[in-house]
Write an enzyme that holds these catalytic residues in place. Structure first.
Site, PDB file in Angstrom:
ATOM      1  N   GLU A 212     -18.498  14.105  -3.894  1.00 58.59           N
ATOM      2  CA  GLU A 212     -17.039  14.112  -3.656  1.00 58.59           C
ATOM      3  C   GLU A 212     -16.541  12.785  -3.093  1.00 58.59           C
ATOM      4  OE1 GLU A 212     -15.148  15.538  -0.189  1.00 58.59           O
ATOM      5  OE2 GLU A 212     -16.914  16.631   0.512  1.00 58.59           O
TER       6      GLU A 212
ATOM      7  N   ALA B 143      -8.781  25.679   0.599  1.00 57.80           N
ATOM      8  CA  ALA B 143      -8.822  26.001  -0.842  1.00 57.80           C
ATOM      9  C   ALA B 143     -10.241  25.866  -1.398  1.00 57.80           C
ATOM     10  CB  ALA B 143      -7.856  25.104  -1.603  1.00 57.80           C
TER      11      ALA B 143
ATOM     12  N   LYS C 167      -5.369  12.846  -0.296  1.00 61.26           N
ATOM     13  CA  LYS C 167      -6.400  13.888  -0.255  1.00 61.26           C
ATOM     14  C   LYS C 167      -5.967  14.975  -1.241  1.00 61.26           C
ATOM     15  CE  LYS C 167      -7.991  17.524   2.832  1.00 61.26           C
ATOM     16  NZ  LYS C 167      -7.813  18.102   4.167  1.00 61.26           N
TER      17      LYS C 167
ATOM     18  N   LYS D 209     -18.913  22.816   9.604  1.00 65.45           N
ATOM     19  CA  LYS D 209     -18.743  22.396  10.996  1.00 65.45           C
ATOM     20  C   LYS D 209     -18.143  23.522  11.811  1.00 65.45           C
ATOM     21  CE  LYS D 209     -18.298  17.442  10.793  1.00 65.45           C
ATOM     22  NZ  LYS D 209     -17.812  16.864   9.545  1.00 65.45           N
TER      23      LYS D 209
HETATM   24  N1  PSU Z   1     -15.751  19.055   6.313  1.00 64.54           N
HETATM   25  C1  PSU Z   1     -16.585  18.060   6.684  1.00 64.54           C
HETATM   26  N2  PSU Z   1     -16.440  16.833   6.111  1.00 64.54           N
HETATM   27  C2  PSU Z   1     -15.478  16.573   5.162  1.00 64.54           C
HETATM   28  C3  PSU Z   1     -14.606  17.646   4.769  1.00 64.54           C
HETATM   29  C4  PSU Z   1     -14.785  18.858   5.369  1.00 64.54           C
HETATM   30  O1  PSU Z   1     -17.442  18.277   7.518  1.00 64.54           O
HETATM   31  O2  PSU Z   1     -15.369  15.432   4.677  1.00 64.54           O
HETATM   32  C5  PSU Z   1     -13.572  17.395   3.694  1.00 64.54           C
HETATM   33  C6  PSU Z   1     -14.102  17.857   2.334  1.00 64.54           C
HETATM   34  O3  PSU Z   1     -13.592  17.009   1.330  1.00 64.54           O
HETATM   35  C7  PSU Z   1     -13.497  19.242   2.210  1.00 64.54           C
HETATM   36  C8  PSU Z   1     -12.151  19.036   2.850  1.00 64.54           C
HETATM   37  O4  PSU Z   1     -13.384  19.696   0.880  1.00 64.54           O
HETATM   38  O5  PSU Z   1     -12.411  18.191   3.963  1.00 64.54           O
HETATM   39  C9  PSU Z   1     -11.513  20.338   3.282  1.00 64.54           C
HETATM   40  O6  PSU Z   1     -10.181  20.096   3.673  1.00 64.54           O
HETATM   41  P1  PSU Z   1      -9.231  21.346   3.977  1.00 64.54           P
HETATM   42  O7  PSU Z   1      -9.819  21.993   5.184  1.00 64.54           O
HETATM   43  O8  PSU Z   1      -7.881  20.725   4.238  1.00 64.54           O
HETATM   44  O9  PSU Z   1      -9.257  22.216   2.763  1.00 64.54           O
END
Ligand code: PSU
Ligand code: MN
Length: 301
Positions: free
Chosen positions: A25, A142, A87, A160
């Site tokens: 990613e 999502a 993003k 995390k």
């Molecule tokens: N959690 C991590 N490192 C990351 C992300 C999440 O420990 O880099 C990033 C990933 O790209 C994940 C995104 O898909 O954050 C999720 O964002 P949101 O919670 O806004 O969906």
């Protein structure tokens, strides 16, 4: 043919010849780590995939084109742009393409584009999930819906503890996503190997994982599989230390009224600042560890 998709020639050749390919990613590059460690890590992770005998396909949107496989220069560009790049989750994808914009792909959109390209295995660090307090904020990544609908295996180090891990497992269960612990029965919590929560099944080899993916494909089951691979022992952090940092970051986000797509990048950046360099080192180590496992699963397929 997908008129919006550019598959890097090396990736296209590997796919055509049935050689293993691993998707990676790009939000982790733009929003997950600071420059220049983000670019160094992205390139090092590609190298780990190569050394394990697979071809890396880092995924992003550049000038409105869906990219499966980036050049060194493109990775450098995304890393330098950092949080200026959009993003991109599922809801953003078509808008960015129509507008000819750049986008860093989250787990959700990386899965989408990997699937369009015919790539079945994807390695990252941590996935998005159900946030703490989601019973009132309704902040659920999502990424989880994408796991429910798109047939790609995602290898991560768990999630995390910025998230509510218990609710995240409940959500995945409801949506039929198997959570498979690699050589462990316990859900790893990214910086630590333990969470006190159990995964659905333990699997001990890449071949076992490949067998599960084969059955799912043969049966035409929709949705992905989550493989959780604990951080290597040498890098795992002190749970008390990391959890204190996370609690503080979550409280700050609430105080500052951070909402929507800004929540996860805010928490990631604050945890890193509060813990100093240690969490970044651990982060880099676990992503490489996941990339190697993903390459072995792709080879076993
Ligand atoms: N959690 C991590 N490192 C990351 C992300 C999440 O420990 O880099 C990033 C990933 O790209 C994940 C995104 O898909 O954050 C999720 O964002 P949101 O919670 O806004 O969906
Ligand atoms: Mn969210």
């Amino acid at each position: 043919m997908n008129p919006y998709l550019d598959i890097h020639p090396e990736v296209a050749e590997a796919l055509a010849n049935g050689r293993p390919v691993v998707a990676l990613e790009s939000t982790i590059i733009s929003h997950g780590m600071p420059y220049p460690q983000n670019v160094q890590t992205a390139l090092a992770v590609e190298e780990v995939v190569r050394q394990t005998g697979a071809v890396p396909a880092t995924i992003a949107i550049l000038g409105g084109r869906l990219k499966a496989g980036l050049t060194r220069e493109e990775i450098e560009y995304l890393g330098q742009q950092g949080q200026q790049v959009t993003k991109t989750s599922r809801r953003d994808l078509a808008v960015l393409v129509a507008k000819g914009m750049d986008g860093a792909t989250t787990v959700a959109t990386t899965m989408m584009i990997a699937h369009m390209a015919g790539i079945r295995v994807f390695a990252t660090g941590g996935i998005g999930g159900v946030h703490r307090g989601a019973e009132t904020t309704m902040d659920i990544s999502a990424d989880l819906q994408e796991l429910a609908r798109t047939d790609v295996a995602v290898v991560c180090a768990g999630a995390k503890a910025i998230l509510d891990l218990k609710l995240t497992l409940e959500y995945l269960e409801t949506h039929g996503v198997p959570v498979l612990g690699y050589q462990t029965q316990e859900l790893p919590a990214f910086y630590t190997r333990t969470s006190g929560l159990s995964v659905d099944y333990r699997v001990d080899t890449p071949e076992e994982l490949a067998a599960v993916l084969k059955v799912r494909k043969d049966l035409g089951l929709a949705g992905g599989v989550l493989v959780t691979n604990p951080i290597p022992e040498a890098w795992s952090m002190d749970p008390a230390l990391i959890n204190a940092a996370i609690d503080r970051a979550v409280a700050e986000a609430e105080d500052q009224g951070i909402t929507g797509k800004a929540v996860t990048p805010f928490l990631l950046a604050r945890v890193k600042e509060i813990t100093g360099g240690d969490s970044l080192e651990a982060n880099i180590a676990l992503v490489k560890n996941n990339a190697a496992l993903a390459a072995r699963i792709a080879a076993a397929l």
